[in-house]
Design a protein around this motif. Structure first.
Motif, PDB file in Angstrom:
ATOM      1  N   TRP A   1      45.008  42.652  39.510  1.00 27.28           N
ATOM      2  CA  TRP A   1      43.675  41.954  39.994  1.00 27.28           C
ATOM      3  C   TRP A   1      42.354  42.565  39.330  1.00 27.28           C
ATOM      4  CZ3 TRP A   1      45.408  37.603  41.485  1.00 27.28           C
ATOM      5  CH2 TRP A   1      46.601  37.356  42.052  1.00 27.28           C
ATOM      6  N   ALA A   2      42.463  43.473  38.845  1.00 23.81           N
ATOM      7  CA  ALA A   2      41.228  44.200  38.495  1.00 23.81           C
ATOM      8  C   ALA A   2      40.711  43.210  37.226  1.00 23.81           C
ATOM      9  CB  ALA A   2      41.518  45.707  38.015  1.00 23.81           C
ATOM     10  N   PHE A   3      41.552  42.605  36.379  1.00 25.70           N
ATOM     11  CA  PHE A   3      41.215  41.808  35.423  1.00 25.70           C
ATOM     12  C   PHE A   3      40.654  40.484  35.950  1.00 25.70           C
ATOM     13  CE2 PHE A   3      43.148  37.816  33.508  1.00 25.70           C
ATOM     14  CZ  PHE A   3      42.476  37.713  32.381  1.00 25.70           C
ATOM     15  N   VAL A   4      41.190  39.957  37.078  1.00 23.90           N
ATOM     16  CA  VAL A   4      40.364  39.090  37.800  1.00 23.90           C
ATOM     17  C   VAL A   4      38.923  39.098  38.094  1.00 23.90           C
ATOM     18  CG1 VAL A   4      40.577  37.231  39.416  1.00 23.90           C
ATOM     19  CG2 VAL A   4      42.808  37.826  37.969  1.00 23.90           C
ATOM     20  N   GLY A   5      38.989  40.588  38.963  1.00 26.74           N
ATOM     21  CA  GLY A   5      37.787  40.660  39.333  1.00 26.74           C
ATOM     22  C   GLY A   5      36.705  40.967  38.226  1.00 26.74           C
ATOM     23  N   GLU A   6      37.236  41.533  37.259  1.00 27.93           N
ATOM     24  CA  GLU A   6      36.255  41.759  36.085  1.00 27.93           C
ATOM     25  C   GLU A   6      35.783  40.499  35.347  1.00 27.93           C
ATOM     26  OE1 GLU A   6      34.044  44.390  33.635  1.00 27.93           O
ATOM     27  OE2 GLU A   6      35.202  44.737  35.324  1.00 27.93           O
ATOM     28  N   ARG A   7      36.636  39.594  35.278  1.00 31.49           N
ATOM     29  CA  ARG A   7      36.360  38.200  34.639  1.00 31.49           C
ATOM     30  C   ARG A   7      36.210  37.109  35.405  1.00 31.49           C
ATOM     31  NH1 ARG A   7      35.535  41.006  31.166  1.00 31.49           N
ATOM     32  NH2 ARG A   7      36.824  41.410  28.953  1.00 31.49           N
ATOM     33  N   PHE A   8      35.890  37.410  36.754  1.00 32.79           N
ATOM     34  CA  PHE A   8      35.929  36.460  37.782  1.00 32.79           C
ATOM     35  C   PHE A   8      34.657  35.286  37.724  1.00 32.79           C
ATOM     36  CE2 PHE A   8      34.125  34.659  41.810  1.00 32.79           C
ATOM     37  CZ  PHE A   8      35.281  34.027  42.449  1.00 32.79           C
ATOM     38  N   GLU A   9      33.351  35.856  37.236  1.00 33.41           N
ATOM     39  CA  GLU A   9      32.448  34.900  36.897  1.00 33.41           C
ATOM     40  C   GLU A   9      32.655  34.254  35.701  1.00 33.41           C
ATOM     41  OE1 GLU A   9      28.326  36.830  36.859  1.00 33.41           O
ATOM     42  OE2 GLU A   9      28.519  37.786  38.729  1.00 33.41           O
ATOM     43  N   GLN A  10      33.035  34.748  34.708  1.00 35.43           N
ATOM     44  CA  GLN A  10      33.592  34.083  33.726  1.00 35.43           C
ATOM     45  C   GLN A  10      34.505  32.641  33.882  1.00 35.43           C
ATOM     46  OE1 GLN A  10      35.046  36.224  30.177  1.00 35.43           O
ATOM     47  NE2 GLN A  10      34.624  34.622  28.815  1.00 35.43           N
ATOM     48  N   PHE A  11      35.410  32.984  34.747  1.00 36.39           N
ATOM     49  CA  PHE A  11      36.141  32.118  35.184  1.00 36.39           C
ATOM     50  C   PHE A  11      35.532  31.048  36.041  1.00 36.39           C
ATOM     51  CE2 PHE A  11      40.025  35.327  35.679  1.00 36.39           C
ATOM     52  CZ  PHE A  11      40.126  35.505  34.276  1.00 36.39           C
ATOM     53  N   MET A  12      34.516  31.340  36.741  1.00 37.84           N
ATOM     54  CA  MET A  12      33.771  30.554  37.415  1.00 37.84           C
ATOM     55  C   MET A  12      32.881  29.311  36.403  1.00 37.84           C
ATOM     56  SD  MET A  12      34.828  30.541  40.453  1.00 37.84           S
ATOM     57  CE  MET A  12      36.522  31.061  39.847  1.00 37.84           C
TER      58      MET A  12
END
Length: 384
Positions: free
Chosen positions: A94-105
């Motif tokens: 989940w560190a990957f999701v947290g680090e890239r969260f804004e890019q996913f949005m």
């Protein structure tokens, strides 16, 4: 004889008795619903065994053994792989999701300008929530603001190029923002256009009926990926020299037309379910065609096909992921694009990213499904 008869007849009702103790308890509910027959007992045992076998491992992988913080891929690698986790470790990253969260949005939308999509999302919420609550008044003005004023205002805010807004080209848009924009425009366009197509297909005028039938059958006869490919590759060939249409606008048009064809058949099913007496009663009142359709026929037809309408909306929301074939990255596309980031290449990165994207899609689809059920109960006045 009369005195003997009256001696056995009560003149008042007995007070209600409490439920049997064995039925009012949890054990009674289990016995009645899970262990009523040998077949039910066997299926219950198998289901419990399956849950005990799968759920603990899923919880461990998703939560207890997962990595929640980290700056790069080493946080989600074992010592043998060059990371900090113990050998044999397995869990979600989940560190990957947290680090890239804004890019996913927001995709590649400029970081300094991301307050603009947030502003649009806030405006959208402020306009959407009142229209979803039946008791809130002024639905007509609310719908006008949401479906006419808001899209124009949102485009100028997101694209910019005037006043203090820096211009942001649509190729930089991406992530959940693109998914929601495509879905909203597709939903807002497909319902009214689908209603007109359904009415046109039932029209008594041969030219109108033929055009609607041809459009509906052609669009429904090909997959969405073909429509998007035609809009992106073939459409520019038919434009005059020097003319061009933005790729994102092409995707919006393709998605909206595709959804409109399916919506037309859903609405037509509702129109065919209306009894003939409703049409005759409206005609006997001297109503015109459009008055009869707007006041009598269409409200009943749309109420009957609410599940089909929402099902089309849900399918449209999920099908937006196909825009990746024309070089646009929605939520799923931007998640998959980050799998190749050398800073986060690990064995668990793809599965974690796909689970995150799947959960976001499920969250929106489940919300639409629950609201559909609520509207069905709210409008179901025939059996109250």
């Amino acid at each position: 004889m009369t005195s003997i008869t009256t001696g056995f007849v009560r003149t008042d009702l007995l007070p209600p008795q409490p439920a049997p103790r064995e039925n009012a308890s949890i054990l009674g509910w289990v016995r009645a619903n899970l262990l009523a027959t040998p077949k039910d007992a066997l299926l219950t045992v198998l289901a419990v065994a399956l849950l005990l076998w799968t759920v603990p491992g899923m919880l461990n992988w998703l939560f207890f053994d997962a990595v929640w913080t980290g700056a790069d891929r080493t946080a989600c690698l074992t010592g043998a792989q060059g990371g900090v986790q113990p050998n044999g470790w397995t869990g979600a990253c989940w560190a990957f999701v947290g680090e890239r969260f804004e890019q996913f949005m927001f995709g590649r939308y400029p970081i300094d300008e991301r307050w603009r999509p947030m502003l649009v999302a806030a405006l959208f919420s402020l306009l959407l929530i009142p229209i979803l609550i039946p008791k809130v008044p002024y639905k007509g003005w609310n719908a006008l603001a949401l479906f006419v004023v808001f899209p124009i205002l949102a485009f100028f805010i997101l694209h910019g190029g005037f006043f203090v807004f820096q211009e942001v080209e649509t190729p930089l848009w991406g992530g959940l923002m693109v998914t929601l924009i495509l879905s909203f425009v597709g939903i807002a366009v497909s319902l009214p256009v689908g209603i007109l197509l359904a009415l046109g297909r039932r029209s008594q005028m041969p030219v109108i009926r033929t055009l609607c039938v041809v459009f509906i059958e052609v669009i429904r006869g090909v997959p969405l990926i073909t429509v998007l490919f035609m809009a992106n590759v073939m459409l520019p060939l038919f434009l005059p020299t020097g003319w061009t249409i933005d790729n994102f606008l092409r995707a919006l048009i393709g998605v909206a037309l595709f959804a409109s064809a399916y919506m037309a058949e859903v609405v037509r099913g509702g129109l065919q379910a209306i009894p003939k007496g409703q049409y005759e009663g409206a005609d006997s009142l001297g109503l015109s065609y459009w008055q009869k359709t707007r006041l009598i026929i269409m409200p009943q037809a749309l109420k009957l096909v609410i599940p089909g309408i929402v099902n089309t909306f849900i399918g449209l929301f999920k099908d937006t992921s196909l825009v990746s074939i024309i070089g646009m990255f929605d939520l799923l596309g931007i998640v998959q694009l980050n799998f190749t980031d050398i800073n986060w290449i690990t064995p668990v990165t793809p599965s974690t990213g796909l689970i995150f994207a799947g959960f976001v899609f499920w969250l929106f689809c489940f919300g639409m499904s629950r609201y559909s059920a609520f509207m069905e109960r709210h409008l179901d006045t025939g059996h109250k």
